[in-house]
Write a protein that holds these residues in place. Structure first.
Motif, PDB file in Angstrom:
ATOM      1  N   ALA A  17      10.496  89.771  60.661  1.00 58.68           N
ATOM      2  CA  ALA A  17      10.996  89.388  59.339  1.00 58.68           C
ATOM      3  C   ALA A  17      12.515  89.270  59.297  1.00 58.68           C
ATOM      4  O   ALA A  17      13.083  88.948  58.255  1.00 58.68           O
ATOM      5  N   ALA A  18      13.193  89.523  60.389  1.00 58.65           N
ATOM      6  CA  ALA A  18      14.660  89.595  60.389  1.00 58.65           C
ATOM      7  C   ALA A  18      15.318  88.334  59.852  1.00 58.65           C
ATOM      8  O   ALA A  18      16.191  88.406  58.990  1.00 58.65           O
ATOM      9  N   SER A  19      14.929  87.170  60.336  1.00 55.10           N
ATOM     10  CA  SER A  19      15.605  85.946  59.879  1.00 55.10           C
ATOM     11  C   SER A  19      15.277  85.657  58.414  1.00 55.10           C
ATOM     12  O   SER A  19      16.140  85.211  57.659  1.00 55.10           O
ATOM     13  N   GLU A  20      14.047  85.947  58.003  1.00 55.91           N
ATOM     14  CA  GLU A  20      13.671  85.757  56.596  1.00 55.91           C
ATOM     15  C   GLU A  20      14.454  86.731  55.705  1.00 55.91           C
ATOM     16  O   GLU A  20      14.943  86.350  54.636  1.00 55.91           O
ATOM     17  N   ASN A  21      14.577  87.965  56.141  1.00 50.88           N
ATOM     18  CA  ASN A  21      15.351  88.954  55.382  1.00 50.88           C
ATOM     19  C   ASN A  21      16.810  88.542  55.283  1.00 50.88           C
ATOM     20  O   ASN A  21      17.429  88.639  54.216  1.00 50.88           O
ATOM     21  N   ARG A  22      17.359  88.086  56.393  1.00 55.20           N
ATOM     22  CA  ARG A  22      18.765  87.667  56.396  1.00 55.20           C
ATOM     23  C   ARG A  22      18.983  86.535  55.409  1.00 55.20           C
ATOM     24  O   ARG A  22      19.926  86.537  54.629  1.00 55.20           O
ATOM     25  N   ARG A  23      18.083  85.542  55.431  1.00 54.33           N
ATOM     26  CA  ARG A  23      18.187  84.404  54.510  1.00 54.33           C
ATOM     27  C   ARG A  23      18.072  84.882  53.066  1.00 54.33           C
ATOM     28  O   ARG A  23      18.825  84.452  52.199  1.00 54.33           O
ATOM     29  N   SER A  24      17.145  85.799  52.781  1.00 56.01           N
ATOM     30  CA  SER A  24      16.972  86.331  51.423  1.00 56.01           C
ATOM     31  C   SER A  24      18.227  87.062  50.958  1.00 56.01           C
ATOM     32  O   SER A  24      18.647  86.931  49.804  1.00 56.01           O
ATOM     33  N   ILE A  25      18.830  87.829  51.865  1.00 55.94           N
ATOM     34  CA  ILE A  25      20.057  88.555  51.523  1.00 55.94           C
ATOM     35  C   ILE A  25      21.189  87.574  51.232  1.00 55.94           C
ATOM     36  O   ILE A  25      21.924  87.729  50.249  1.00 55.94           O
ATOM     37  N   LEU A  26      21.340  86.560  52.075  1.00 55.11           N
ATOM     38  CA  LEU A  26      22.400  85.569  51.854  1.00 55.11           C
ATOM     39  C   LEU A  26      22.209  84.828  50.535  1.00 55.11           C
ATOM     40  O   LEU A  26      23.168  84.618  49.789  1.00 55.11           O
ATOM     41  N   ASP A  27      20.979  84.441  50.231  1.00 52.53           N
ATOM     42  CA  ASP A  27      20.705  83.752  48.970  1.00 52.53           C
ATOM     43  C   ASP A  27      21.007  84.653  47.777  1.00 52.53           C
ATOM     44  O   ASP A  27      21.605  84.215  46.794  1.00 52.53           O
ATOM     45  N   ALA A  28      20.592  85.910  47.879  1.00 56.22           N
ATOM     46  CA  ALA A  28      20.851  86.866  46.798  1.00 56.22           C
ATOM     47  C   ALA A  28      22.355  87.101  46.639  1.00 56.22           C
ATOM     48  O   ALA A  28      22.868  87.148  45.511  1.00 56.22           O
ATOM     49  N   ALA A  29      23.041  87.251  47.747  1.00 61.88           N
ATOM     50  CA  ALA A  29      24.488  87.486  47.695  1.00 61.88           C
ATOM     51  C   ALA A  29      25.201  86.297  47.072  1.00 61.88           C
ATOM     52  O   ALA A  29      26.082  86.469  46.216  1.00 61.88           O
ATOM     53  N   ARG A  30      24.836  85.095  47.485  1.00 58.37           N
ATOM     54  CA  ARG A  30      25.468  83.897  46.915  1.00 58.37           C
ATOM     55  C   ARG A  30      25.290  83.899  45.399  1.00 58.37           C
ATOM     56  O   ARG A  30      26.238  83.697  44.644  1.00 58.37           O
ATOM     57  N   ARG A  31      24.090  84.149  44.963  1.00 57.04           N
ATOM     58  CA  ARG A  31      23.810  84.113  43.523  1.00 57.04           C
ATOM     59  C   ARG A  31      24.542  85.229  42.772  1.00 57.04           C
ATOM     60  O   ARG A  31      25.188  84.984  41.750  1.00 57.04           O
ATOM     61  N   LEU A  32      24.453  86.457  43.269  1.00 62.85           N
ATOM     62  CA  LEU A  32      25.048  87.578  42.547  1.00 62.85           C
ATOM     63  C   LEU A  32      26.570  87.609  42.651  1.00 62.85           C
ATOM     64  O   LEU A  32      27.242  88.011  41.698  1.00 62.85           O
ATOM     65  N   PHE A  33      27.126  87.203  43.784  1.00 67.13           N
ATOM     66  CA  PHE A  33      28.581  87.083  43.864  1.00 67.13           C
ATOM     67  C   PHE A  33      29.056  86.065  42.827  1.00 67.13           C
ATOM     68  O   PHE A  33      30.086  86.246  42.184  1.00 67.13           O
ATOM     69  N   THR A  34      28.312  84.962  42.691  1.00 66.91           N
ATOM     70  CA  THR A  34      28.678  83.931  41.729  1.00 66.91           C
ATOM     71  C   THR A  34      28.571  84.455  40.302  1.00 66.91           C
ATOM     72  O   THR A  34      29.465  84.249  39.486  1.00 66.91           O
ATOM     73  N   GLU A  35      27.473  85.125  40.000  1.00 71.99           N
ATOM     74  CA  GLU A  35      27.238  85.590  38.638  1.00 71.99           C
ATOM     75  C   GLU A  35      28.071  86.806  38.256  1.00 71.99           C
ATOM     76  O   GLU A  35      28.528  86.911  37.117  1.00 71.99           O
ATOM     77  N   ARG A  36      28.252  87.738  39.201  1.00 74.92           N
ATOM     78  CA  ARG A  36      28.838  89.026  38.833  1.00 74.92           C
ATOM     79  C   ARG A  36      30.133  89.359  39.560  1.00 74.92           C
ATOM     80  O   ARG A  36      30.730  90.398  39.314  1.00 74.92           O
ATOM     81  N   GLY A  37      30.551  88.493  40.473  1.00 71.92           N
ATOM     82  CA  GLY A  37      31.814  88.726  41.161  1.00 71.92           C
ATOM     83  C   GLY A  37      31.651  89.406  42.508  1.00 71.92           C
ATOM     84  O   GLY A  37      30.583  89.895  42.868  1.00 71.92           O
ATOM     85  N   TYR A  38      32.740  89.458  43.225  1.00 78.22           N
ATOM     86  CA  TYR A  38      32.773  89.963  44.594  1.00 78.22           C
ATOM     87  C   TYR A  38      32.385  91.432  44.693  1.00 78.22           C
ATOM     88  O   TYR A  38      31.847  91.877  45.694  1.00 78.22           O
TER      89      TYR A  38
END
Length: 193
Positions: A17-38
């Motif tokens: 699941a490593a690559s799927e987890n990594r992709r999920s983390i990156l997608d979540a980070a992109r969204r939450l960094f955008t919405e809530r800041g660094y």
């Protein structure tokens, strides 16, 4: 006797699941960094990604590591545009850079932080190189005033970032950026025509 219903167990897929987890983390980070800041809590990113914090930290030991990974994807988009050989590449590069700044101001914050704490960080230099390649072509084609320098473009970008992070009403960011871009004419809005 009635059988009790059992909940399906979540199977730990481990390395599969490593690559799927990594992709999920990156997608979540992109969204939450955008919405809530660094400085959004990393626990919120892990939760949004559907992974445990341990999984997040295995992939990205620090906030900066995670932000770099997301920012790298942004920079790769810009490099793809910058590799296009036509005179309009600068305009597309500028438009995408402004859009990324509006949508992901947290990554500019990360880049500033990285410059201060990581002397080997090359993101700023890579962006500058893209402008150094695309701006002269746009100027030769008459799309941008020949007096505009690479430093002027980088300053305009910093000004746009300033508008994004200081706008009091989040809903007003895009309108404020458009007003700022009109003030920066001909350096920026000329490429939109």
């Amino acid at each position: 006797m009635a059988r009790a219903k059992t909940m399906p167990c979540r199977v730990n897929r481990g390395p599969a699941a490593a690559s799927e987890n990594r992709r999920s983390i990156l997608d979540a980070a992109r969204r939450l960094f955008t919405e809530r800041g660094y400085h959004v809590p990393l626990s919120a990113i892990a939760k949004y990604a559907g992974v445990g914090q341990g999984v997040l930290y295995r992939h990205f030991p620090t906030r900066l590591d995670l932000a770099f990974a997301v920012f790298e994807e942004n920079l790769e988009q810009l490099e793809t545009i910058g590799a296009e050989p036509d005179a309009g590449a600068f305009g597309r590069l500028w438009d995408r850079l402004v859009a990324l700044t509006v949508d992901s101001a947290a990554f500019v914050e990360m880049a500033v932080d990285a410059r201060r704490s990581l002397p080997g960080y090359t993101g700023g230099r890579r962006l500058q190189a893209l402008i150094e390649v695309t701006l002269p072509r746009a100027q030769r084609a008459g799309l941008i005033d020949a007096r505009i320098t690479v430093d002027d473009v980088l300053l305009a970008h910093r000004m746009i970032y300033g508008v994004v992070v200081t706008e009091v009403e989040p809903a007003g960011v895009r309108a404020a950026v458009q007003r700022a871009l009109r003030l920066l004419d001909p350096a920026t809005t000329a490429v939109r025509d």
